[in-house]
Design a protein around this motif. Structure first.
Motif, PDB file in Angstrom:
ATOM      1  N   ILE A   1      -2.642   3.270  -2.005  1.00  0.00           N
ATOM      2  CA  ILE A   1      -2.990   2.633  -3.214  1.00  0.00           C
ATOM      3  C   ILE A   1      -2.639   1.129  -2.878  1.00  0.00           C
ATOM      4  O   ILE A   1      -1.631   0.716  -2.650  1.00  0.00           O
ATOM      5  CB  ILE A   1      -2.075   3.077  -4.344  1.00  0.00           C
ATOM      6  CG1 ILE A   1      -2.440   4.698  -4.540  1.00  0.00           C
ATOM      7  CG2 ILE A   1      -2.492   2.411  -5.604  1.00  0.00           C
ATOM      8  CD1 ILE A   1      -1.706   5.284  -5.588  1.00  0.00           C
ATOM      9  N   PRO A   2      -3.693   0.173  -3.051  1.00  0.00           N
ATOM     10  CA  PRO A   2      -3.397  -1.130  -2.990  1.00  0.00           C
ATOM     11  C   PRO A   2      -2.725  -1.777  -4.252  1.00  0.00           C
ATOM     12  O   PRO A   2      -3.379  -1.426  -5.104  1.00  0.00           O
ATOM     13  CB  PRO A   2      -4.710  -1.745  -2.534  1.00  0.00           C
ATOM     14  CG  PRO A   2      -5.608  -1.080  -3.445  1.00  0.00           C
ATOM     15  CD  PRO A   2      -5.272   0.405  -3.420  1.00  0.00           C
ATOM     16  N   LEU A   3      -1.735  -2.466  -4.243  1.00  0.00           N
ATOM     17  CA  LEU A   3      -0.827  -3.112  -5.378  1.00  0.00           C
ATOM     18  C   LEU A   3      -0.633  -4.542  -4.972  1.00  0.00           C
ATOM     19  O   LEU A   3      -0.562  -5.067  -3.781  1.00  0.00           O
ATOM     20  CB  LEU A   3       0.666  -2.463  -5.399  1.00  0.00           C
ATOM     21  CG  LEU A   3       0.646  -0.881  -5.694  1.00  0.00           C
ATOM     22  CD1 LEU A   3       1.998  -0.355  -5.836  1.00  0.00           C
ATOM     23  CD2 LEU A   3      -0.224  -0.547  -6.668  1.00  0.00           C
ATOM     24  N   GLY A   4      -1.208  -5.374  -6.142  1.00  0.00           N
ATOM     25  CA  GLY A   4      -1.135  -6.717  -6.013  1.00  0.00           C
ATOM     26  C   GLY A   4      -0.543  -7.457  -7.173  1.00  0.00           C
ATOM     27  O   GLY A   4      -0.083  -6.859  -8.175  1.00  0.00           O
ATOM     28  N   PHE A   5      -0.204  -8.649  -7.085  1.00  0.00           N
ATOM     29  CA  PHE A   5       0.298  -9.719  -7.955  1.00  0.00           C
ATOM     30  C   PHE A   5      -0.605 -10.250  -9.057  1.00  0.00           C
ATOM     31  O   PHE A   5      -1.922 -10.575  -8.573  1.00  0.00           O
ATOM     32  CB  PHE A   5       1.116 -10.683  -7.262  1.00  0.00           C
ATOM     33  CG  PHE A   5       2.138 -10.574  -6.380  1.00  0.00           C
ATOM     34  CD1 PHE A   5       3.557  -9.923  -6.897  1.00  0.00           C
ATOM     35  CD2 PHE A   5       1.950 -10.493  -5.029  1.00  0.00           C
ATOM     36  CE1 PHE A   5       4.587  -9.898  -6.066  1.00  0.00           C
ATOM     37  CE2 PHE A   5       2.892 -10.347  -4.210  1.00  0.00           C
ATOM     38  CZ  PHE A   5       4.210 -10.039  -4.433  1.00  0.00           C
ATOM     39  N   PRO A   6      -0.448  -9.849 -10.328  1.00  0.00           N
ATOM     40  CA  PRO A   6      -1.337 -10.196 -11.252  1.00  0.00           C
ATOM     41  C   PRO A   6      -1.546 -11.751 -11.129  1.00  0.00           C
ATOM     42  O   PRO A   6      -0.407 -12.570 -11.445  1.00  0.00           O
ATOM     43  CB  PRO A   6      -1.028  -9.677 -12.732  1.00  0.00           C
ATOM     44  CG  PRO A   6      -0.218  -8.501 -12.191  1.00  0.00           C
ATOM     45  CD  PRO A   6       0.700  -8.876 -10.887  1.00  0.00           C
TER      46      PRO A   6
ATOM     47  N   GLN B   1       0.972  -1.187  -0.083  1.00  0.00           N
ATOM     48  CA  GLN B   1      -0.052   0.015  -0.124  1.00  0.00           C
ATOM     49  C   GLN B   1       0.844   1.261   0.144  1.00  0.00           C
ATOM     50  O   GLN B   1       1.760   1.397   0.974  1.00  0.00           O
ATOM     51  CB  GLN B   1      -0.999   0.042   1.257  1.00  0.00           C
ATOM     52  CG  GLN B   1      -2.151  -1.088   1.164  1.00  0.00           C
ATOM     53  CD  GLN B   1      -3.033  -0.746   2.415  1.00  0.00           C
ATOM     54  OE1 GLN B   1      -2.655  -0.539   3.556  1.00  0.00           O
ATOM     55  NE2 GLN B   1      -4.345  -0.892   2.039  1.00  0.00           N
ATOM     56  N   VAL B   2       0.686   2.196  -0.866  1.00  0.00           N
ATOM     57  CA  VAL B   2       1.694   3.351  -1.143  1.00  0.00           C
ATOM     58  C   VAL B   2       0.710   4.568  -1.415  1.00  0.00           C
ATOM     59  O   VAL B   2      -0.414   4.430  -1.656  1.00  0.00           O
ATOM     60  CB  VAL B   2       2.728   2.886  -2.447  1.00  0.00           C
ATOM     61  CG1 VAL B   2       3.383   1.701  -2.334  1.00  0.00           C
ATOM     62  CG2 VAL B   2       1.750   2.818  -3.705  1.00  0.00           C
ATOM     63  N   ASN B   3       1.546   5.490  -0.995  1.00  0.00           N
ATOM     64  CA  ASN B   3       0.800   6.702  -1.571  1.00  0.00           C
ATOM     65  C   ASN B   3       1.698   7.312  -2.582  1.00  0.00           C
ATOM     66  O   ASN B   3       2.893   7.225  -2.835  1.00  0.00           O
ATOM     67  CB  ASN B   3       1.215   7.957  -0.312  1.00  0.00           C
ATOM     68  CG  ASN B   3       0.499   7.465   1.107  1.00  0.00           C
ATOM     69  OD1 ASN B   3      -0.481   6.728   0.863  1.00  0.00           O
ATOM     70  ND2 ASN B   3       1.184   7.716   2.038  1.00  0.00           N
TER      71      ASN B   3
END
Length: 563
Positions: free
Chosen positions: A524-529, A313-315
């Motif tokens: 911002i949630p970032l995930g693995f495709p 999770q990033v800004n």
């Protein structure tokens, strides 16, 4: 219609049993039927809904009528002449479904090739699907491929391989000869494909499991993956003549493979250890089944379909150059810039006017210009000597005193500010808002896909389009940003800022700083495709939560600079 699996348990039934009378488990297999089998599965592996799926083009009624043999006394429905009554007013399929709902009991969903919704958007994941199969595989093109009632090895292999490619692990096939063979069929693909023949025994049906949990140990299964993105998420280097995948995303992948006993396999090896393809470009490799997972954290879709549980999770904030010092030659005039200069000039004009009027009254007529700026007033204010009127009256001497006081205040203030500026030089005014950036001569340098994500997700930001400079070459974008080119502003995630912050410690003064007050997005949630219905989704979620809870994720992020 493309069939999408969201099941915890899936059951493939080749033909329905002879009759469905809802009796309890019996050691006499002549009385054991499909409904008993479903009841045993519900007892051993709980499911909330039962989905009855078949192709309407298949002759379900005829086949069921031939196999039923007996009437259902509880429901009062004669399935023996199912084929003949199919054209009548009685819908025997619906009656059979109602009977299953009564005897199980559980909600039953009818699902066929005309269905246009995804099950996972309407029901919980605890589903059991019963699929009726009777036609040849080549004759079917929708929902589930089917075949005749034969349970030959070739057919079973084809059926279960189709199940594996459809992301279904827990599949059982019950044939019409189960009363004679007293067995059903399943399969495993860990680490290689193999058929499983399971005996219908009281021990299995009472204590199970009918569907063993296979996800805790993949037995060395080759997990195809692909690497992309950039540091500090993925850092690849060689150590002791072997390749090491580091970075907090790379460490996660390696730990994930160790815990669940995967063998990592890279079908598309990277060509360089320093230049990776952008993460958005690697989603295609997942969607076309080239790999199972992309180790390139990416902006997910809403809803989160085709992505793992968010790992990072990033800004997303602006990275601006540190404000420059004002040049030394500007110190001489910035002290009296703006309102200060106007106040001093106004005071000089007012005192000059009063002094000239006082001299006029005492028979010393000054020039017209001195009514605006008197030389005595101007000289006195800047600290120079001037000629006074001899034996001047009290009013003129009082005006001279005001000139002395104004000169002392002015020169003292000027010297104090000038000395302070030399001691600690002032900075250029910072850019405090996005509107300031828009009005300045600075541009935000952005990679094209990231820019499209930004503008595409927030329509209210389109008024700021002129302040962006778009770069389509990913490696050129990274090279410009990593070179600390102060010509531009940049958008970076907070995890990347950790690296830049450590790198700038070797400089005398920092070149860039992160503006936490100028962020387009927060958290911002970032995930693995991954695949839309990937069998890895649940264990990936568990792994993400476990590493976060234990502090490993934060630790891997903190050591990213040293990697």
């Amino acid at each position: 219609m493309k069939y999408k699996r969201i099941l915890e348990y899936t059951l493939a039934i080749l033909q329905l049993a002879h009759r469905a009378n809802g009796q309890d488990i019996q050691l006499n297999w002549t009385d054991y039927n499909l409904l008993n089998f479903l009841q045993d599965i519900r007892r051993l592996h709980h499911y909330d809904q039962l989905v009855f799926a078949h192709n309407r083009n298949a002759t379900f009624g005829a086949a069921f009528g031939e196999l039923s043999g007996n009437a259902l006394d509880e429901g009062g429905v004669d399935f023996e002449s199912f084929q003949a009554n199919r054209t009548g007013n009685v819908d025997y399929e619906t009656e059979f479904v109602r009977y299953m709902m009564t005897e199980l009991p559980t909600a039953v969903v009818l699902y066929d090739e005309l269905s246009s919704f995804e099950l996972k958007r309407h029901f919980s994941a605890a589903l059991l699907i019963v699929v009726y199969l009777e036609e040849e595989l080549m004759a079917q093109s929708a929902l589930f491929k089917a075949t005749t009632a034969s349970c030959e090895t070739a057919f079973l292999r084809e059926l279960f391989q189709f199940s594996w490619h459809s992301k279904m692990i827990n599949v059982a096939a019950l044939c019409n000869d189960y009363q004679d063979t007293q067995q059903f069929y399943s399969y495993t693909h860990l680490p290689d494909f193999a058929l499983e023949y399971k005996h219908l025994s009281a021990e299995l049906l009472y204590r199970g499991p009918i569907f063993p949990y296979r996800l805790s140990n993949w037995q060395g299964y080759k997990l195809p993956y692909i690497i992309g993105g950039g540091d500090p998420r993925v850092i690849v280097y060689e150590y002791d003549r072997r390749r090491v995948v580091g970075g907090f995303a790379g460490h996660f992948l390696v730990t994930f493979a160790h815990k669940y006993n995967f063998t990592l396999y890279e079908p598309l090896p990277i060509k360089s250890y320093t230049k990776f393809p952008p993460s958005q470009d690697l989603i295609k490799a997942v969607r076309n089944n080239t790999v199972e997972i992309s180790v390139a954290l990416t902006f997910p879709n809403i809803p989160l379909d085709g992505f793992s549980y968010p790992y990072e999770q990033v800004n997303w904030c602006v990275w601006t150059p540190v404000e420059a010092d004002i040049p030394n030659y500007d110190f001489f005039w910035i002290v009296f810039e703006g309102m200060t200069f106007l106040l001093v000039l106004g005071a000089i004009i007012v005192i000059s006017l009063v002094l000239s009027c006082a001299l006029w009254q005492h028979n010393s007529k000054p020039d017209l210009l001195r009514f605006v700026i008197h030389d005595a007033c101007l000289r006195g204010v800047i600290g120079q000597s001037f000629r006074e009127l001899s034996r001047a009256p009290f009013v003129i001497r009082f005006i001279y005193m005001q000139i002395y006081v104004l000169g002392i205040l002015l020169t003292t203030s000027y010297n104090a500010y000038f000395a302070a500026y030399w001691t600690s030089a002032p900075k250029v005014a910072p850019l405090r808002t996005f509107d300031d950036i828009l009005q300045s001569n600075k541009k935000i340098y952005m990679f094209a896909p990231e820019y499209n994500e930004l503008i595409g997700r927030a329509a209210d930001l389109r008024k700021y389009i002129p302040m962006f400079y778009i770069e389509s070459d990913y490696h050129k974008y990274l090279a410009t940003r990593d070179a600390y080119d102060t010509k531009y502003l940049y958008m970076i995630p907070t995890t990347k800022w950790r690296i830049y912050r450590e790198q700038q410690k070797v400089f005398t003064t920092p070149i860039f700083r992160l503006r936490a007050d100028l962020c387009f997005y927060y958290n911002i949630p970032l995930g693995f495709p991954i695949h839309s219905n990937s069998v890895l989704a649940k264990i990936l979620q568990d792994m993400v939560l476990e590493t976060a809870q234990s502090g490993l994720t934060d630790y891997w992020m903190r050591i990213g600079f040293w990697s």
